[in-house]
Scaffold this motif. Sequence first.
Motif, PDB file in Angstrom:
ATOM      1  N   SER A 190     -35.113 -32.489  18.961  1.00 14.18           N
ATOM      2  CA  SER A 190     -33.776 -32.229  19.285  1.00 14.18           C
ATOM      3  C   SER A 190     -33.124 -33.725  19.449  1.00 14.18           C
ATOM      4  O   SER A 190     -33.493 -34.671  19.813  1.00 14.18           O
ATOM      5  CB  SER A 190     -33.616 -31.588  20.736  1.00 14.18           C
ATOM      6  N   ALA A 191     -31.649 -33.646  19.118  1.00 12.22           N
ATOM      7  CA  ALA A 191     -30.952 -34.647  19.325  1.00 12.22           C
ATOM      8  C   ALA A 191     -30.604 -35.217  20.647  1.00 12.22           C
ATOM      9  O   ALA A 191     -30.467 -36.247  21.065  1.00 12.22           O
ATOM     10  CB  ALA A 191     -29.582 -34.538  18.607  1.00 12.22           C
ATOM     11  N   GLU A 192     -30.642 -34.076  21.749  1.00 15.19           N
ATOM     12  CA  GLU A 192     -30.740 -34.580  23.068  1.00 15.19           C
ATOM     13  C   GLU A 192     -31.973 -34.003  23.903  1.00 15.19           C
ATOM     14  O   GLU A 192     -32.712 -32.858  23.530  1.00 15.19           O
ATOM     15  CB  GLU A 192     -29.453 -33.731  23.568  1.00 15.19           C
ATOM     16  N   PRO A 193     -32.305 -34.504  25.028  1.00 14.60           N
ATOM     17  CA  PRO A 193     -33.490 -34.166  25.612  1.00 14.60           C
ATOM     18  C   PRO A 193     -33.223 -32.961  26.435  1.00 14.60           C
ATOM     19  O   PRO A 193     -32.324 -32.797  26.796  1.00 14.60           O
ATOM     20  CB  PRO A 193     -33.821 -35.327  26.570  1.00 14.60           C
ATOM     21  N   LEU A 194     -34.604 -32.330  26.796  1.00 14.73           N
ATOM     22  CA  LEU A 194     -34.228 -30.872  27.371  1.00 14.73           C
ATOM     23  C   LEU A 194     -34.327 -31.454  29.081  1.00 14.73           C
ATOM     24  O   LEU A 194     -35.133 -32.186  29.434  1.00 14.73           O
ATOM     25  CB  LEU A 194     -35.292 -30.123  27.195  1.00 14.73           C
ATOM     26  N   PRO A 195     -33.548 -30.888  29.870  1.00 16.62           N
ATOM     27  CA  PRO A 195     -33.539 -30.619  31.340  1.00 16.62           C
ATOM     28  C   PRO A 195     -35.017 -30.316  31.751  1.00 16.62           C
ATOM     29  O   PRO A 195     -35.813 -29.516  31.262  1.00 16.62           O
ATOM     30  CB  PRO A 195     -32.438 -30.127  31.607  1.00 16.62           C
ATOM     31  N   ASN A 196     -35.102 -30.646  32.974  1.00 13.12           N
ATOM     32  CA  ASN A 196     -36.514 -30.318  33.612  1.00 13.12           C
ATOM     33  C   ASN A 196     -36.563 -28.928  33.799  1.00 13.12           C
ATOM     34  O   ASN A 196     -35.537 -28.245  34.212  1.00 13.12           O
ATOM     35  CB  ASN A 196     -36.911 -30.992  34.915  1.00 13.12           C
ATOM     36  N   GLY A 197     -37.700 -28.211  33.478  1.00  9.73           N
ATOM     37  CA  GLY A 197     -37.901 -26.779  33.876  1.00  9.73           C
ATOM     38  C   GLY A 197     -38.649 -25.918  32.597  1.00  9.73           C
ATOM     39  O   GLY A 197     -39.138 -26.845  31.484  1.00  9.73           O
ATOM     40  N   GLU A 198     -38.841 -24.828  32.751  1.00  8.53           N
ATOM     41  CA  GLU A 198     -39.534 -23.908  31.943  1.00  8.53           C
ATOM     42  C   GLU A 198     -38.170 -23.439  30.677  1.00  8.53           C
ATOM     43  O   GLU A 198     -37.353 -22.859  31.435  1.00  8.53           O
ATOM     44  CB  GLU A 198     -40.209 -22.726  32.591  1.00  8.53           C
ATOM     45  N   TRP A 199     -38.622 -23.397  29.581  1.00  8.22           N
ATOM     46  CA  TRP A 199     -37.554 -23.228  28.630  1.00  8.22           C
ATOM     47  C   TRP A 199     -38.078 -22.309  27.501  1.00  8.22           C
ATOM     48  O   TRP A 199     -39.313 -22.534  27.170  1.00  8.22           O
ATOM     49  CB  TRP A 199     -36.819 -24.538  27.977  1.00  8.22           C
ATOM     50  N   ARG A 200     -37.028 -21.116  27.203  1.00 12.76           N
ATOM     51  CA  ARG A 200     -37.479 -20.668  25.963  1.00 12.76           C
ATOM     52  C   ARG A 200     -36.668 -21.204  24.747  1.00 12.76           C
ATOM     53  O   ARG A 200     -35.367 -21.014  24.568  1.00 12.76           O
ATOM     54  CB  ARG A 200     -37.140 -19.112  26.096  1.00 12.76           C
ATOM     55  N   VAL A 201     -37.437 -21.869  23.737  1.00 11.83           N
ATOM     56  CA  VAL A 201     -36.621 -22.643  22.865  1.00 11.83           C
ATOM     57  C   VAL A 201     -36.567 -21.762  21.476  1.00 11.83           C
ATOM     58  O   VAL A 201     -37.516 -21.322  21.093  1.00 11.83           O
ATOM     59  CB  VAL A 201     -37.218 -24.026  22.582  1.00 11.83           C
ATOM     60  N   THR A 202     -35.505 -21.918  20.798  1.00 18.57           N
ATOM     61  CA  THR A 202     -35.127 -21.322  19.666  1.00 18.57           C
ATOM     62  C   THR A 202     -34.520 -22.155  18.437  1.00 18.57           C
ATOM     63  O   THR A 202     -33.483 -22.720  18.788  1.00 18.57           O
ATOM     64  CB  THR A 202     -34.345 -20.000  19.703  1.00 18.57           C
ATOM     65  N   VAL A 203     -35.299 -22.222  17.404  1.00 19.60           N
ATOM     66  CA  VAL A 203     -34.781 -23.248  16.385  1.00 19.60           C
ATOM     67  C   VAL A 203     -34.733 -22.319  15.193  1.00 19.60           C
ATOM     68  O   VAL A 203     -35.183 -21.717  14.566  1.00 19.60           O
ATOM     69  CB  VAL A 203     -35.969 -24.175  16.238  1.00 19.60           C
ATOM     70  N   THR A 204     -33.498 -22.907  14.679  1.00 18.72           N
ATOM     71  CA  THR A 204     -32.887 -22.223  13.451  1.00 18.72           C
ATOM     72  C   THR A 204     -32.411 -23.057  12.413  1.00 18.72           C
ATOM     73  O   THR A 204     -31.716 -23.992  12.698  1.00 18.72           O
ATOM     74  CB  THR A 204     -31.432 -21.409  13.961  1.00 18.72           C
ATOM     75  N   ALA A 205     -32.962 -22.825  11.319  1.00 22.58           N
ATOM     76  CA  ALA A 205     -32.975 -23.651  10.110  1.00 22.58           C
ATOM     77  C   ALA A 205     -32.064 -22.928   9.048  1.00 22.58           C
ATOM     78  O   ALA A 205     -32.041 -21.611   8.939  1.00 22.58           O
ATOM     79  CB  ALA A 205     -34.084 -24.167   9.477  1.00 22.58           C
ATOM     80  N   THR A 206     -31.261 -23.725   8.299  1.00 20.26           N
ATOM     81  CA  THR A 206     -30.312 -23.059   7.357  1.00 20.26           C
ATOM     82  C   THR A 206     -30.371 -23.645   6.115  1.00 20.26           C
ATOM     83  O   THR A 206     -30.198 -23.133   4.935  1.00 20.26           O
ATOM     84  CB  THR A 206     -28.642 -23.352   7.768  1.00 20.26           C
ATOM     85  N   GLU A 207     -30.958 -24.960   6.016  1.00 22.22           N
ATOM     86  CA  GLU A 207     -31.214 -25.553   4.804  1.00 22.22           C
ATOM     87  C   GLU A 207     -32.534 -26.291   4.986  1.00 22.22           C
ATOM     88  O   GLU A 207     -33.023 -26.890   5.993  1.00 22.22           O
ATOM     89  CB  GLU A 207     -30.310 -26.765   4.419  1.00 22.22           C
ATOM     90  N   PRO A 208     -33.220 -26.414   3.489  1.00 24.20           N
ATOM     91  CA  PRO A 208     -33.146 -25.944   2.362  1.00 24.20           C
ATOM     92  C   PRO A 208     -33.292 -24.317   2.235  1.00 24.20           C
ATOM     93  O   PRO A 208     -33.003 -23.794   1.109  1.00 24.20           O
ATOM     94  CB  PRO A 208     -34.163 -26.522   1.608  1.00 24.20           C
ATOM     95  N   SER A 209     -33.704 -23.622   3.292  1.00 20.90           N
ATOM     96  CA  SER A 209     -33.733 -22.240   3.224  1.00 20.90           C
ATOM     97  C   SER A 209     -33.687 -22.021   4.932  1.00 20.90           C
ATOM     98  O   SER A 209     -33.725 -22.596   5.716  1.00 20.90           O
ATOM     99  CB  SER A 209     -35.086 -21.620   2.428  1.00 20.90           C
TER     100      SER A 209
END
Length: 203
Positions: free
Chosen positions: A92-111
């Motif tokens: 990630s371009a920025e760090p996550l703040p402290n805590g429990e996180w539900r992270v979703t990564v979405t890609a658009t390229e190359p697919s």
Amino acid sequence: MKRTLAYLLTALLAGLAPVLGAPAAAAHGGPIELEVTGDGADNVNVLVTYKKDGHPVTEVVEATLRATSADGRSFGPVPLRSAPEGQNLYHSAEPLPNGEWRVTVTATEPSKARATVKVRAGVVAAASPTAPAPTPAPTPAPGQTTGQTTASARTRAAAPATATDDRDPTGTPLRIGVIVLAALLALAAWIALARRHRGGARR
């Protein structure tokens, strides 16, 4: 002649087939897969591979990250950046703040691809301070015997008694002086009484 030419063309094509087919076999494409994990601190690792054969994606990957915490906070979207540790590893371009996180990564390229995981972000706790090491007992110096050590200990133990004895002689002369003074006073009084007694007898 025609048969010989046909054989030559067939052999030539057979020899060129592996060479011509290599680029096609090495080419990748199709859907990609995202493997998202926490990095143990305040960011995530995103590994991008081709879903068909599991090979790393060497093309440019365009993806973003969003996250929501257990207490209702939101983070992102922020873009992913290529990591120096690997050609198909992204952070990630920025760090996550402290805590429990539900992270979703979405890609658009190359697919197009998407992955959602739960991660914990936070600063690693510092190591607890250790108790000071106990002071080792003194050991005899090289060449010093046990008897010498015992004698030294006895000398140190006798030191207070010696100091006490040194104080006694200081008071002894004072006591003797008081006794001598009292004796002299008594003697002077006796002499005075004796002189008076003699003077009365002569009269």
